[in-house]
Design a protein around this motif. Sequence first.
Motif, PDB file in Angstrom:
ATOM      1  N   PHE A  94      -4.850 -11.602  -8.330  1.00 56.96           N
ATOM      2  CA  PHE A  94      -4.541 -10.225  -7.933  1.00 56.96           C
ATOM      3  C   PHE A  94      -5.811  -9.385  -7.816  1.00 56.96           C
ATOM      4  CE2 PHE A  94      -0.730 -11.655 -10.190  1.00 56.96           C
ATOM      5  CZ  PHE A  94       0.284 -11.279  -9.318  1.00 56.96           C
ATOM      6  N   LEU A  95      -5.789  -8.448  -6.875  1.00 60.95           N
ATOM      7  CA  LEU A  95      -6.784  -7.389  -6.782  1.00 60.95           C
ATOM      8  C   LEU A  95      -6.065  -6.080  -6.499  1.00 60.95           C
ATOM      9  CD1 LEU A  95      -9.630  -9.090  -4.711  1.00 60.95           C
ATOM     10  CD2 LEU A  95      -9.786  -8.326  -7.084  1.00 60.95           C
ATOM     11  N   ALA A  96      -6.636  -4.982  -6.970  1.00 61.63           N
ATOM     12  CA  ALA A  96      -6.017  -3.673  -6.780  1.00 61.63           C
ATOM     13  C   ALA A  96      -7.104  -2.614  -6.595  1.00 61.63           C
ATOM     14  CB  ALA A  96      -5.140  -3.310  -7.979  1.00 61.63           C
ATOM     15  N   GLY A  97      -6.820  -1.634  -5.773  1.00 64.91           N
ATOM     16  CA  GLY A  97      -7.677  -0.459  -5.617  1.00 64.91           C
ATOM     17  C   GLY A  97      -6.816   0.784  -5.680  1.00 64.91           C
ATOM     18  N   VAL A  98      -7.155   1.715  -6.575  1.00 64.48           N
ATOM     19  CA  VAL A  98      -6.347   2.912  -6.809  1.00 64.48           C
ATOM     20  C   VAL A  98      -7.290   4.113  -6.869  1.00 64.48           C
ATOM     21  CG1 VAL A  98      -4.772   4.058  -8.416  1.00 64.48           C
ATOM     22  CG2 VAL A  98      -4.586   1.586  -8.049  1.00 64.48           C
ATOM     23  N   TYR A  99      -7.242   4.983  -5.856  1.00 63.01           N
ATOM     24  CA  TYR A  99      -8.182   6.101  -5.770  1.00 63.01           C
ATOM     25  C   TYR A  99      -7.513   7.361  -5.235  1.00 63.01           C
ATOM     26  CZ  TYR A  99     -12.088   3.040  -6.767  1.00 63.01           C
ATOM     27  OH  TYR A  99     -12.945   2.175  -7.389  1.00 63.01           O
ATOM     28  N   GLY A 100      -7.981   8.494  -5.744  1.00 64.67           N
ATOM     29  CA  GLY A 100      -7.537   9.791  -5.249  1.00 64.67           C
ATOM     30  C   GLY A 100      -8.726  10.608  -4.791  1.00 64.67           C
ATOM     31  N   ARG A 101      -8.439  11.657  -4.017  1.00 67.18           N
ATOM     32  CA  ARG A 101      -9.487  12.539  -3.493  1.00 67.18           C
ATOM     33  C   ARG A 101      -9.304  13.943  -4.059  1.00 67.18           C
ATOM     34  NH1 ARG A 101     -10.890  12.968   2.882  1.00 67.18           N
ATOM     35  NH2 ARG A 101     -11.485  10.805   2.433  1.00 67.18           N
ATOM     36  N   PRO A 102     -10.173  14.364  -4.992  1.00 66.23           N
ATOM     37  CA  PRO A 102     -10.054  15.709  -5.558  1.00 66.23           C
ATOM     38  C   PRO A 102     -10.451  16.780  -4.536  1.00 66.23           C
ATOM     39  CG  PRO A 102     -11.394  14.258  -6.947  1.00 66.23           C
ATOM     40  CD  PRO A 102     -11.235  13.590  -5.626  1.00 66.23           C
TER      41      PRO A 102
ATOM     42  N   GLY B 204      -3.604  10.711  -3.076  1.00 71.21           N
ATOM     43  CA  GLY B 204      -4.031   9.457  -3.666  1.00 71.21           C
ATOM     44  C   GLY B 204      -3.521   8.273  -2.873  1.00 71.21           C
ATOM     45  N   ALA B 205      -4.206   7.153  -2.990  1.00 72.35           N
ATOM     46  CA  ALA B 205      -3.820   5.926  -2.283  1.00 72.35           C
ATOM     47  C   ALA B 205      -3.968   4.741  -3.209  1.00 72.35           C
ATOM     48  CB  ALA B 205      -4.665   5.727  -1.030  1.00 72.35           C
ATOM     49  N   ALA B 206      -3.104   3.750  -3.010  1.00 66.81           N
ATOM     50  CA  ALA B 206      -3.162   2.525  -3.792  1.00 66.81           C
ATOM     51  C   ALA B 206      -2.911   1.335  -2.892  1.00 66.81           C
ATOM     52  CB  ALA B 206      -2.131   2.553  -4.915  1.00 66.81           C
TER      53      ALA B 206
ATOM     54  N   ALA C 273       2.866  -0.115  -5.700  1.00 64.40           N
ATOM     55  CA  ALA C 273       1.940   0.720  -4.922  1.00 64.40           C
ATOM     56  C   ALA C 273       2.340   2.188  -4.994  1.00 64.40           C
ATOM     57  CB  ALA C 273       1.900   0.238  -3.475  1.00 64.40           C
ATOM     58  N   ALA C 274       3.638   2.469  -4.969  1.00 61.47           N
ATOM     59  CA  ALA C 274       4.086   3.864  -5.024  1.00 61.47           C
ATOM     60  C   ALA C 274       3.679   4.524  -6.337  1.00 61.47           C
ATOM     61  CB  ALA C 274       5.601   3.937  -4.839  1.00 61.47           C
ATOM     62  N   ASP C 275       3.903   3.830  -7.454  1.00 57.23           N
ATOM     63  CA  ASP C 275       3.499   4.379  -8.749  1.00 57.23           C
ATOM     64  C   ASP C 275       1.996   4.609  -8.803  1.00 57.23           C
ATOM     65  OD1 ASP C 275       6.014   4.491  -9.876  1.00 57.23           O
ATOM     66  OD2 ASP C 275       5.474   3.325 -11.651  1.00 57.23           O
ATOM     67  N   MET C 276       1.230   3.648  -8.295  1.00 64.37           N
ATOM     68  CA  MET C 276      -0.216   3.762  -8.388  1.00 64.37           C
ATOM     69  C   MET C 276      -0.780   4.834  -7.459  1.00 64.37           C
ATOM     70  SD  MET C 276      -1.464   2.008 -10.820  1.00 64.37           S
ATOM     71  CE  MET C 276      -0.055   2.800 -11.612  1.00 64.37           C
ATOM     72  N   ALA C 277      -0.156   5.064  -6.310  1.00 67.87           N
ATOM     73  CA  ALA C 277      -0.603   6.163  -5.451  1.00 67.87           C
ATOM     74  C   ALA C 277      -0.369   7.504  -6.144  1.00 67.87           C
ATOM     75  CB  ALA C 277       0.120   6.107  -4.114  1.00 67.87           C
ATOM     76  N   LYS C 278       0.752   7.617  -6.839  1.00 66.59           N
ATOM     77  CA  LYS C 278       1.023   8.848  -7.599  1.00 66.59           C
ATOM     78  C   LYS C 278       0.022   8.998  -8.740  1.00 66.59           C
ATOM     79  CE  LYS C 278       4.752  11.319  -9.973  1.00 66.59           C
ATOM     80  NZ  LYS C 278       6.170  11.264 -10.398  1.00 66.59           N
ATOM     81  N   TRP C 279      -0.305   7.893  -9.411  1.00 68.29           N
ATOM     82  CA  TRP C 279      -1.287   7.934 -10.491  1.00 68.29           C
ATOM     83  C   TRP C 279      -2.661   8.346  -9.958  1.00 68.29           C
ATOM     84  CZ3 TRP C 279      -1.757   8.585 -15.375  1.00 68.29           C
ATOM     85  CH2 TRP C 279      -2.890   8.161 -16.082  1.00 68.29           C
ATOM     86  N   ALA C 280      -3.041   7.799  -8.800  1.00 68.00           N
ATOM     87  CA  ALA C 280      -4.314   8.173  -8.191  1.00 68.00           C
ATOM     88  C   ALA C 280      -4.342   9.661  -7.874  1.00 68.00           C
ATOM     89  CB  ALA C 280      -4.551   7.360  -6.921  1.00 68.00           C
ATOM     90  N   ALA C 281      -3.227  10.180  -7.358  1.00 65.88           N
ATOM     91  CA  ALA C 281      -3.146  11.610  -7.057  1.00 65.88           C
ATOM     92  C   ALA C 281      -3.259  12.442  -8.327  1.00 65.88           C
ATOM     93  CB  ALA C 281      -1.831  11.910  -6.341  1.00 65.88           C
ATOM     94  N   PHE C 282      -2.687  11.950  -9.423  1.00 62.97           N
ATOM     95  CA  PHE C 282      -2.799  12.661 -10.704  1.00 62.97           C
ATOM     96  C   PHE C 282      -4.244  12.712 -11.182  1.00 62.97           C
ATOM     97  CE2 PHE C 282      -3.179  12.067 -15.322  1.00 62.97           C
ATOM     98  CZ  PHE C 282      -2.695  13.295 -15.761  1.00 62.97           C
TER      99      PHE C 282
ATOM    100  N   ALA D  17       0.844  -1.196   0.000  1.00 60.11           N
ATOM    101  CA  ALA D  17       0.000   0.000   0.000  1.00 60.11           C
ATOM    102  C   ALA D  17       0.877   1.242   0.000  1.00 60.11           C
ATOM    103  CB  ALA D  17      -0.921   0.005   1.217  1.00 60.11           C
ATOM    104  N   ALA D  18       0.321   2.337  -0.515  1.00 59.15           N
ATOM    105  CA  ALA D  18       1.030   3.616  -0.531  1.00 59.15           C
ATOM    106  C   ALA D  18       0.022   4.745  -0.507  1.00 59.15           C
ATOM    107  CB  ALA D  18       1.924   3.728  -1.769  1.00 59.15           C
ATOM    108  N   VAL D  19       0.421   5.856   0.101  1.00 58.04           N
ATOM    109  CA  VAL D  19      -0.357   7.100   0.087  1.00 58.04           C
ATOM    110  C   VAL D  19       0.545   8.206  -0.413  1.00 58.04           C
ATOM    111  CG1 VAL D  19      -1.565   8.836   1.460  1.00 58.04           C
ATOM    112  CG2 VAL D  19      -1.934   6.402   1.930  1.00 58.04           C
ATOM    113  N   HIS D  20       0.090   8.901  -1.440  1.00 55.60           N
ATOM    114  CA  HIS D  20       0.814  10.028  -2.027  1.00 55.60           C
ATOM    115  C   HIS D  20       0.074  11.308  -1.689  1.00 55.60           C
ATOM    116  CE1 HIS D  20       1.927  12.969  -5.116  1.00 55.60           C
ATOM    117  NE2 HIS D  20       2.990  12.250  -5.380  1.00 55.60           N
TER     118      HIS D  20
END
Length: 448
Positions: free
Chosen positions: A287-295, A308-310, A215-224, A22-25
């Motif tokens: 595999f399962l994945a959840g990738v979300y950001g908060r605008p 964002g978090a992944a 997870a780090a890449d996906m947290a950044k993607w979620a933030a984007f 998991a990661a939070v950006h």
Amino acid sequence: MKALDRLVRETQAQARIPALSAAVHRADRPLWTHSVGAAPDAAFRIGSVTKTFTAVLVMRARDAGLLDLDDPIGRHLDVSAHGELTVRRLLSHTSGIQREPYGDVWDTLVAPDAVTLVADLERVERVLPPARRFHYSNLGVALLGLAVGRLRGGTWGEVLAAEVLGPLGLTGTSVARPENATTGYLVDAYSDAARPEPPLDFGAVGPAAQLWSTAADMAKWAAFLADPAAVDPAGAVLAPATLDEMRWPATTTDQGLWAVGFGLGLILVPRGDRVVHVGHDGAMPGFLAGVYGRPRALTGQPGPAGFGAAVLGASGTALETVDLPHKLLDAAAEQDPAEIEPWTPGEPAPEAYRSVLGRWWSEGFEQVFSWHDGALRSRGAADPAGRPPAVFRPSTDNPDILRTVSGREVGELLRLTRAADGRVVRMHWATYRLTRDQQTFEGHSFTA
């Protein structure tokens, strides 16, 4: 944060996930990561989170003038059937085309190549009329990926690497299985045994579910996806206004329970009190994945920028994986809120708009006009504190005609009427009259 660490460990233990990362950006804090059963930089299949990348490529092509969202897909791809389905409908899963390519891909684990996928469209069903309702389709997104590659003169993977992964520095994301790949598992329901799932190359359906990532890449993607200006301030990948367009809900996914919406390639999950998470879930065998950001723009309140978090898991059945990013965003915002920016005096309203400021009445309701951050704004006097105001911008040729650029009545005109001395004495917003006192539609005043 210890609280976030504990959420990850509880989820891994209770859901029996062999490996979880998991990661939070967020722009105002260092990257937070936590992994159990895997190295912090381990790569996982992200499944349908891949669709968000394809959606961004489609919108980049639109912004470049290569396509229109209402174009039929047959204009950009030589298809044998279903060429009339529009890009917009395919992107929002409202085209009505069947879920998967022709055949039993999930039995054979052999995905079609591009030639076969297009040729087999003659055997593919339109299971619903276009625009009738939400119907998820890997096939529809695969067609969009093929079209983007054709428009850009390369494969979908080549275009993705050049236009998105490279500019955003997502070095841990790839089409092919990387050396640091995690094994995916099916965990037995009635014992602690875990059986490895077979690898699967999704072939021409890759634009819908092929990618591997960290997870780090996906947290950044979620933030984007949530706040592109904070992650990509130069707008090299996509303009913030285009991401805002993608985040507007095109449909709800369930007619009876309006708990999840779908925009242009993005899932929208309301979290209460004007908080919405945007992103996507993903699943592939093991595999399962959840990738979300908060605008921030949707909350009406100050919050973390680039937030964002992944969560990536190596179990194909632990649905707790896709719920965890929402919990991480909630916990991070509550327990480590963004710093409060101090208020500082600003410039006064220009002379031409000073007589607009204050209270006005329209349709029997009171509106309050003010000047903040270089723009005229309006709010209903009874609006809750979290509701964003309407914001106006003057037209270039007439300062007494303003366009509503956000908030209520966005797109509509505000027209000012002045007295002989230059004061604004009446306004019309979306053609509705605004006056300084409460009046009937016939103009009768109730002031003493």
